[in-house]
Design a protein around this motif. Sequence first.
Motif, PDB file in Angstrom:
ATOM      1  N   GLU A  14       0.862  -1.223  -0.095  1.00 59.43           N
ATOM      2  CA  GLU A  14       0.040  -0.035   0.109  1.00 59.43           C
ATOM      3  C   GLU A  14       0.704   1.319   0.116  1.00 59.43           C
ATOM      4  O   GLU A  14       0.507   2.373   0.593  1.00 59.43           O
ATOM      5  N   THR A  15       2.148   1.067  -0.790  1.00 59.44           N
ATOM      6  CA  THR A  15       2.923   2.398  -0.860  1.00 59.44           C
ATOM      7  C   THR A  15       2.842   2.852  -2.463  1.00 59.44           C
ATOM      8  O   THR A  15       2.729   1.816  -3.227  1.00 59.44           O
ATOM      9  N   VAL A  16       3.059   3.877  -2.693  1.00 59.13           N
ATOM     10  CA  VAL A  16       3.008   4.642  -3.992  1.00 59.13           C
ATOM     11  C   VAL A  16       4.484   3.972  -4.464  1.00 59.13           C
ATOM     12  O   VAL A  16       5.601   4.427  -4.021  1.00 59.13           O
ATOM     13  N   ARG A  17       4.474   3.254  -5.498  1.00 56.77           N
ATOM     14  CA  ARG A  17       5.479   2.787  -6.214  1.00 56.77           C
ATOM     15  C   ARG A  17       6.047   3.504  -7.486  1.00 56.77           C
ATOM     16  O   ARG A  17       7.311   3.782  -7.875  1.00 56.77           O
ATOM     17  N   ALA A  18       5.151   4.305  -8.267  1.00 54.58           N
ATOM     18  CA  ALA A  18       5.390   4.904  -9.366  1.00 54.58           C
ATOM     19  C   ALA A  18       4.217   6.082  -9.623  1.00 54.58           C
ATOM     20  O   ALA A  18       3.074   5.821  -9.187  1.00 54.58           O
ATOM     21  N   VAL A  19       4.633   7.257 -10.245  1.00 55.21           N
ATOM     22  CA  VAL A  19       3.556   8.147 -10.378  1.00 55.21           C
ATOM     23  C   VAL A  19       3.987   8.598 -11.853  1.00 55.21           C
ATOM     24  O   VAL A  19       4.959   9.029 -12.336  1.00 55.21           O
ATOM     25  N   LEU A  20       2.876   8.586 -12.648  1.00 54.90           N
ATOM     26  CA  LEU A  20       2.929   9.139 -14.229  1.00 54.90           C
ATOM     27  C   LEU A  20       1.986  10.151 -14.344  1.00 54.90           C
ATOM     28  O   LEU A  20       0.930  10.033 -14.175  1.00 54.90           O
ATOM     29  N   ARG A  21       2.502  11.480 -14.525  1.00 52.33           N
ATOM     30  CA  ARG A  21       1.693  12.547 -14.744  1.00 52.33           C
ATOM     31  C   ARG A  21       2.112  13.453 -15.642  1.00 52.33           C
ATOM     32  O   ARG A  21       3.187  14.216 -15.613  1.00 52.33           O
ATOM     33  N   GLU A  22       1.310  14.026 -16.672  1.00 52.54           N
ATOM     34  CA  GLU A  22       1.843  15.299 -17.483  1.00 52.54           C
ATOM     35  C   GLU A  22       1.334  16.472 -17.072  1.00 52.54           C
ATOM     36  O   GLU A  22       0.421  16.489 -16.379  1.00 52.54           O
ATOM     37  N   GLU A  23       1.923  17.517 -17.326  1.00 46.58           N
ATOM     38  CA  GLU A  23       1.521  18.714 -16.896  1.00 46.58           C
ATOM     39  C   GLU A  23       0.252  19.250 -17.158  1.00 46.58           C
ATOM     40  O   GLU A  23      -0.485  20.108 -16.525  1.00 46.58           O
ATOM     41  N   GLY A  24      -0.144  18.990 -18.530  1.00 43.99           N
ATOM     42  CA  GLY A  24      -1.494  19.387 -19.020  1.00 43.99           C
ATOM     43  C   GLY A  24      -2.302  18.461 -19.206  1.00 43.99           C
ATOM     44  O   GLY A  24      -1.962  17.204 -19.324  1.00 43.99           O
ATOM     45  N   TYR A  25      -3.704  18.600 -19.231  1.00 47.04           N
ATOM     46  CA  TYR A  25      -4.550  17.646 -19.073  1.00 47.04           C
ATOM     47  C   TYR A  25      -4.994  17.137 -20.286  1.00 47.04           C
ATOM     48  O   TYR A  25      -5.590  15.888 -20.333  1.00 47.04           O
ATOM     49  N   LYS A  26      -4.511  17.561 -21.527  1.00 47.06           N
ATOM     50  CA  LYS A  26      -4.714  17.092 -22.831  1.00 47.06           C
ATOM     51  C   LYS A  26      -3.632  15.941 -22.901  1.00 47.06           C
ATOM     52  O   LYS A  26      -4.000  14.911 -24.066  1.00 47.06           O
ATOM     53  N   ASP A  27      -2.646  15.840 -22.539  1.00 43.62           N
ATOM     54  CA  ASP A  27      -1.707  14.806 -22.740  1.00 43.62           C
ATOM     55  C   ASP A  27      -1.670  13.820 -21.398  1.00 43.62           C
ATOM     56  O   ASP A  27      -1.830  14.166 -20.345  1.00 43.62           O
ATOM     57  N   ARG A  28      -1.503  12.540 -21.938  1.00 41.45           N
ATOM     58  CA  ARG A  28      -1.588  11.411 -20.938  1.00 41.45           C
ATOM     59  C   ARG A  28      -0.551  10.391 -21.099  1.00 41.45           C
ATOM     60  O   ARG A  28       0.294  10.458 -22.344  1.00 41.45           O
ATOM     61  N   PRO A  29       0.195   9.589 -20.266  1.00 42.09           N
ATOM     62  CA  PRO A  29       1.198   8.784 -20.375  1.00 42.09           C
ATOM     63  C   PRO A  29       0.961   7.658 -21.456  1.00 42.09           C
ATOM     64  O   PRO A  29      -0.090   7.293 -21.817  1.00 42.09           O
ATOM     65  N   SER A  30       2.138   7.591 -22.046  1.00 45.64           N
ATOM     66  CA  SER A  30       2.049   6.794 -23.613  1.00 45.64           C
ATOM     67  C   SER A  30       1.943   5.225 -22.759  1.00 45.64           C
ATOM     68  O   SER A  30       2.470   4.864 -21.847  1.00 45.64           O
ATOM     69  N   LEU A  31       1.265   4.365 -23.742  1.00 42.66           N
ATOM     70  CA  LEU A  31       1.039   2.959 -23.404  1.00 42.66           C
ATOM     71  C   LEU A  31       2.375   2.283 -23.073  1.00 42.66           C
ATOM     72  O   LEU A  31       2.725   1.453 -22.313  1.00 42.66           O
ATOM     73  N   ASP A  32       3.421   2.722 -23.999  1.00 39.90           N
ATOM     74  CA  ASP A  32       4.638   2.006 -23.784  1.00 39.90           C
ATOM     75  C   ASP A  32       5.269   2.292 -22.456  1.00 39.90           C
ATOM     76  O   ASP A  32       6.141   1.529 -21.831  1.00 39.90           O
ATOM     77  N   VAL A  33       5.127   3.660 -21.955  1.00 39.35           N
ATOM     78  CA  VAL A  33       5.760   4.002 -20.649  1.00 39.35           C
ATOM     79  C   VAL A  33       5.052   3.360 -19.416  1.00 39.35           C
ATOM     80  O   VAL A  33       5.661   2.847 -18.800  1.00 39.35           O
ATOM     81  N   ILE A  34       3.837   2.940 -19.596  1.00 33.85           N
ATOM     82  CA  ILE A  34       3.136   2.461 -18.554  1.00 33.85           C
ATOM     83  C   ILE A  34       3.445   0.934 -18.332  1.00 33.85           C
ATOM     84  O   ILE A  34       3.790   0.516 -17.394  1.00 33.85           O
ATOM     85  N   LEU A  35       3.742   0.324 -19.635  1.00 34.35           N
ATOM     86  CA  LEU A  35       4.052  -1.057 -19.593  1.00 34.35           C
ATOM     87  C   LEU A  35       5.612  -1.197 -19.061  1.00 34.35           C
ATOM     88  O   LEU A  35       5.865  -1.974 -18.143  1.00 34.35           O
ATOM     89  N   GLN A  36       6.342  -0.302 -19.465  1.00 34.97           N
ATOM     90  CA  GLN A  36       7.867  -0.397 -19.191  1.00 34.97           C
ATOM     91  C   GLN A  36       8.057  -0.360 -17.454  1.00 34.97           C
ATOM     92  O   GLN A  36       8.690  -0.873 -16.814  1.00 34.97           O
ATOM     93  N   ILE A  37       7.239   0.747 -17.060  1.00 35.38           N
ATOM     94  CA  ILE A  37       7.039   0.878 -15.736  1.00 35.38           C
ATOM     95  C   ILE A  37       6.611  -0.391 -14.748  1.00 35.38           C
ATOM     96  O   ILE A  37       7.173  -0.927 -13.883  1.00 35.38           O
ATOM     97  N   ALA A  38       5.401  -0.942 -15.470  1.00 31.04           N
ATOM     98  CA  ALA A  38       5.221  -2.166 -14.865  1.00 31.04           C
ATOM     99  C   ALA A  38       5.973  -3.275 -14.892  1.00 31.04           C
ATOM    100  O   ALA A  38       5.997  -4.114 -13.979  1.00 31.04           O
ATOM    101  N   GLU A  39       6.658  -3.396 -15.840  1.00 29.57           N
ATOM    102  CA  GLU A  39       7.514  -4.465 -16.082  1.00 29.57           C
ATOM    103  C   GLU A  39       8.874  -4.216 -15.153  1.00 29.57           C
ATOM    104  O   GLU A  39       9.483  -5.362 -14.462  1.00 29.57           O
ATOM    105  N   GLN A  40       9.262  -2.932 -14.720  1.00 30.27           N
ATOM    106  CA  GLN A  40      10.364  -2.869 -14.144  1.00 30.27           C
ATOM    107  C   GLN A  40      10.010  -2.815 -12.540  1.00 30.27           C
ATOM    108  O   GLN A  40      11.080  -3.151 -11.682  1.00 30.27           O
ATOM    109  N   LEU A  41       8.891  -2.562 -12.233  1.00 25.04           N
ATOM    110  CA  LEU A  41       8.666  -2.708 -10.715  1.00 25.04           C
ATOM    111  C   LEU A  41       8.520  -3.871 -10.054  1.00 25.04           C
ATOM    112  O   LEU A  41       8.104  -5.066 -10.786  1.00 25.04           O
TER     113      LEU A  41
END
Length: 200
Positions: free
Chosen positions: A173-200
């Motif tokens: 129950e601890t925060v392991r990773a956070v992905l956030r863009e500065e603007g609300y129109k942009d969102r994390p790419s699928l590749d980045v999300i998957l890379q994070i999940a694979e590395q954690l």
Amino acid sequence: MIRTLTLASVLAMLPAAANAQDAADTITASPDTATEMQTPQIGLALGQSAPSVNLVRHTGEATSLSELMGEKGIAVAFVRSADWCPYCQKQLKQIDDISANLNDLGWPLIAISYDDPEILSKFARKNSLGFELLSDPGSEAISAFNLLNEEMKPGSRYFGIPHPAIMFIGTDETVRAVLREEGYKDRPSLDVILQIAEQL
């Protein structure tokens, strides 16, 4: 001091992570690879304990993050609205493409918004989503995760929306990773999300 990483800094650091502990250490980063946000801070710090929050499924049944976790934890996408936000609608449909991968990696995906359960259920059915959309009545979870967009006026249609973000919450129950863009129109790419999940 609480810091939020830009996606560029996360990408730059990923190759250095050889195992789960390395990934966790890398993502916490030093000031030169992280962007220090102005007060008030948006989101939780890496390593911070995730709050205990109540969420509502499309059936009206209450649930919690701990009940929904997989082998390693849970990936939580905070979105503004599946009802009226086209950027969120696009993200929810796109991220569905990797929801099964995330689940296989031990990080089942959910999305949280202030929308009513009926709205979320309709959107999920219409788009045949393979992950669960959960309602956050009163934006209590959004506030508890320090993501409430305080620029929205109380009483307006938009009051209660979060700053969009994706957080990986471990089984401890601890925060392991956070992905956030500065603007609300942009969102994390699928590749980045998957890379994070694979590395954690």
